[in-house]
Design a protein around this motif. Structure first.
Motif, mmCIF file in Angstrom:
data_model
loop_
_atom_site.group_PDB
_atom_site.id
_atom_site.type_symbol
_atom_site.label_atom_id
_atom_site.label_comp_id
_atom_site.label_asym_id
_atom_site.label_seq_id
_atom_site.Cartn_x
_atom_site.Cartn_y
_atom_site.Cartn_z
ATOM 1 N N LEU A 119 -45.976 4.031 18.542
ATOM 2 C CA LEU A 119 -45.432 2.701 18.284
ATOM 3 C C LEU A 119 -46.363 1.863 17.421
ATOM 4 C CD1 LEU A 119 -44.107 1.975 21.887
ATOM 5 C CD2 LEU A 119 -42.818 2.827 19.915
ATOM 6 N N LEU A 120 -47.632 2.207 17.385
ATOM 7 C CA LEU A 120 -48.619 1.585 16.510
ATOM 8 C C LEU A 120 -49.371 2.682 15.781
ATOM 9 C CD1 LEU A 120 -50.146 -1.137 18.910
ATOM 10 C CD2 LEU A 120 -48.544 -1.544 17.030
ATOM 11 N N ARG A 121 -49.877 2.355 14.600
ATOM 12 C CA ARG A 121 -50.619 3.330 13.802
ATOM 13 C C ARG A 121 -52.122 3.073 13.942
ATOM 14 N NH1 ARG A 121 -49.155 6.493 9.519
ATOM 15 N NH2 ARG A 121 -47.143 5.398 9.358
ATOM 16 N N ALA A 122 -52.860 4.125 14.277
ATOM 17 C CA ALA A 122 -54.315 4.011 14.381
ATOM 18 C C ALA A 122 -54.929 3.818 13.001
ATOM 19 C CB ALA A 122 -54.890 5.255 15.040
ATOM 20 N N ASP A 123 -56.091 3.154 12.961
ATOM 21 C CA ASP A 123 -56.825 3.024 11.699
ATOM 22 C C ASP A 123 -57.394 4.370 11.264
ATOM 23 O OD1 ASP A 123 -56.360 0.278 11.769
ATOM 24 O OD2 ASP A 123 -58.218 -0.129 12.843
ATOM 25 N N ARG A 124 -57.987 5.058 12.212
ATOM 26 C CA ARG A 124 -58.599 6.360 11.936
ATOM 27 C C ARG A 124 -58.457 7.238 13.167
ATOM 28 N NH1 ARG A 124 -62.099 2.696 10.022
ATOM 29 N NH2 ARG A 124 -63.374 2.797 11.907
ATOM 30 N N GLY A 125 -58.664 8.537 12.942
ATOM 31 C CA GLY A 125 -58.661 9.479 14.054
ATOM 32 C C GLY A 125 -57.443 10.369 14.074
ATOM 33 N N ASP A 126 -57.494 11.359 14.951
ATOM 34 C CA ASP A 126 -56.435 12.360 15.068
ATOM 35 C C ASP A 126 -55.934 12.426 16.504
ATOM 36 O OD1 ASP A 126 -56.692 13.334 12.332
ATOM 37 O OD2 ASP A 126 -58.595 14.193 13.005
ATOM 38 N N ILE A 127 -54.635 12.641 16.643
ATOM 39 C CA ILE A 127 -53.994 12.859 17.939
ATOM 40 C C ILE A 127 -53.284 14.200 17.879
ATOM 41 C CG2 ILE A 127 -52.284 12.026 19.590
ATOM 42 C CD1 ILE A 127 -52.686 9.211 18.350
ATOM 43 N N THR A 128 -53.553 15.048 18.859
ATOM 44 C CA THR A 128 -52.876 16.343 18.903
ATOM 45 C C THR A 128 -52.115 16.487 20.214
ATOM 46 O OG1 THR A 128 -54.821 17.458 19.839
ATOM 47 C CG2 THR A 128 -54.600 17.449 17.434
ATOM 48 N N ILE A 129 -50.998 17.191 20.142
ATOM 49 C CA ILE A 129 -50.185 17.544 21.305
ATOM 50 C C ILE A 129 -50.073 19.056 21.322
ATOM 51 C CG2 ILE A 129 -47.905 17.396 22.367
ATOM 52 C CD1 ILE A 129 -47.592 14.648 21.055
ATOM 53 N N ASP A 130 -50.558 19.676 22.392
ATOM 54 C CA ASP A 130 -50.594 21.144 22.481
ATOM 55 C C ASP A 130 -51.316 21.757 21.286
ATOM 56 O OD1 ASP A 130 -49.479 21.726 24.948
ATOM 57 O OD2 ASP A 130 -47.422 21.640 24.193
ATOM 58 N N GLY A 131 -52.356 21.083 20.830
ATOM 59 C CA GLY A 131 -53.177 21.623 19.759
ATOM 60 C C GLY A 131 -52.659 21.388 18.360
ATOM 61 N N ARG A 132 -51.504 20.722 18.229
ATOM 62 C CA ARG A 132 -50.932 20.468 16.911
ATOM 63 C C ARG A 132 -50.906 18.970 16.636
ATOM 64 N NH1 ARG A 132 -45.400 23.603 17.730
ATOM 65 N NH2 ARG A 132 -45.716 22.632 19.763
ATOM 66 N N ALA B 97 -49.929 15.414 16.112
ATOM 67 C CA ALA B 97 -48.762 14.734 16.663
ATOM 68 C C ALA B 97 -47.909 14.143 15.547
ATOM 69 C CB ALA B 97 -49.192 13.647 17.628
ATOM 70 N N ASN B 98 -46.609 14.404 15.600
ATOM 71 C CA ASN B 98 -45.671 13.749 14.700
ATOM 72 C C ASN B 98 -44.540 13.156 15.532
ATOM 73 O OD1 ASN B 98 -43.837 15.877 15.290
ATOM 74 N ND2 ASN B 98 -44.646 17.107 13.587
ATOM 75 N N ALA B 99 -43.591 12.515 14.867
ATOM 76 C CA ALA B 99 -42.536 11.823 15.597
ATOM 77 C C ALA B 99 -41.707 12.776 16.447
ATOM 78 C CB ALA B 99 -41.644 11.069 14.620
ATOM 79 N N THR B 100 -41.413 13.957 15.924
ATOM 80 C CA THR B 100 -40.601 14.917 16.669
ATOM 81 C C THR B 100 -41.328 15.406 17.916
ATOM 82 O OG1 THR B 100 -39.487 15.644 14.651
ATOM 83 C CG2 THR B 100 -39.421 17.136 16.546
ATOM 84 N N GLN B 101 -42.628 15.749 17.755
ATOM 85 C CA GLN B 101 -43.404 16.200 18.918
ATOM 86 C C GLN B 101 -43.497 15.110 19.969
ATOM 87 O OE1 GLN B 101 -46.925 17.538 16.674
ATOM 88 N NE2 GLN B 101 -46.754 19.422 17.863
ATOM 89 N N ARG B 102 -43.740 13.883 19.528
ATOM 90 C CA ARG B 102 -43.847 12.777 20.484
ATOM 91 C C ARG B 102 -42.536 12.576 21.242
ATOM 92 N NH1 ARG B 102 -47.491 10.231 16.361
ATOM 93 N NH2 ARG B 102 -49.384 9.535 17.464
ATOM 94 N N SER B 103 -41.407 12.641 20.545
ATOM 95 C CA SER B 103 -40.125 12.406 21.212
ATOM 96 C C SER B 103 -39.840 13.461 22.268
ATOM 97 C CB SER B 103 -38.997 12.375 20.176
ATOM 98 O OG SER B 103 -38.801 13.649 19.591
ATOM 99 N N ARG B 104 -40.349 14.671 22.066
ATOM 100 C CA ARG B 104 -40.134 15.741 23.029
ATOM 101 C C ARG B 104 -41.156 15.748 24.148
ATOM 102 N NH1 ARG B 104 -39.127 20.598 18.589
ATOM 103 N NH2 ARG B 104 -37.013 19.991 17.976
#
Length: 214
Positions: free
Chosen positions: A60-73, A75-82
């Protein structure tokens, strides 16, 4: 020969995560991870960035810097929605729909946990008999319970819970703890924000402390 044990990536991980508002740092850089079957308890006073962090993780907000991963990949909108179910301060309910209509609508949007039905979820959170009550007629505590029923029905493995104990009595707090415990036993994970340890799930927990104004 000994078979190697698979090294699964964490369900959610953040690396160098930083967020600022009006050029003022809110948090970061943060490094943390949460595995399946585990809870991450995010603590800090008002202004520490707890809600902001969950909103960044939810996309819902965009980070200034850094990475977020879900199951090692990444994170994008589709992964987050699932993968993510978000419980914020607002109940996210349609005021002129009744409780069952709200749950059926949300299940239509986000899917439904296997073998769970809206009527059973209402009973589990203590709203049996309120099936025909409009959401706008509910008290703050009842709205929170309806939001918890929606959370329970979600098939998402990762729960982001922003002050889930707010507006709940002791019975409601115990309900949240039972829900989190059951979710973790089924292989899910949870991030839980709280001002202090007075209310925290009795499960395997990592701690993340955020600074900021009290």
């Amino acid at each position: 020969m000994i078979d190697s044990v698979p090294n699964h990536p964490p369900l959610l991980a953040a690396h160098g995560l930083t967020f600022s508002r009006n050029d003022e740092p809110v948090f970061g850089p943060l490094e943390f991870a949460v595995d399946a079957g585990e809870a991450l308890l995010v603590q800090g006073g008002n202004g520490a960035g707890k809600t902001t962090l969950l909103r960044v993780l939810a996309g819902l907000l965009r980070a200034d810097r850094g990475d977020i991963t879900i199951d090692g990949r990444a994170a994008n909108a589709t992964q987050r929605s699932r993968a993510i179910a978000y419980l914020g301060h607002l109940p996210a309910l349609k005021a002129d729909l009744d409780t069952l209509e709200n749950l059926n609508f949300l299940c239509g949007l986000h899917g439904r946990r296997a073998r769970q039905m809206p009527g059973n979820a209402l009973a589990m959170v203590g709203l049996a008999g309120y099936e025909d009550a409009l959401a706008r007629q509910l008290s703050a505590g009842q709205k929170k319970r309806l939001s918890l029923a929606r959370l329970w029905l979600s098939p998402a493995p990762l729960w982001l819970l922003d002050e889930p104990y707010a507006n709940l009595d002791l019975e409601g707090i115990n309900l949240v703890n039972r829900m989190i415990s059951a979710h973790l036993r089924s292989g899910g994970a949870a991030l839980v924000t709280t001002h202090g340890a007075y209310a925290a799930p009795p499960v395997q927990t990592r701690m993340l402390m955020l600074g900021g104004a009290a």
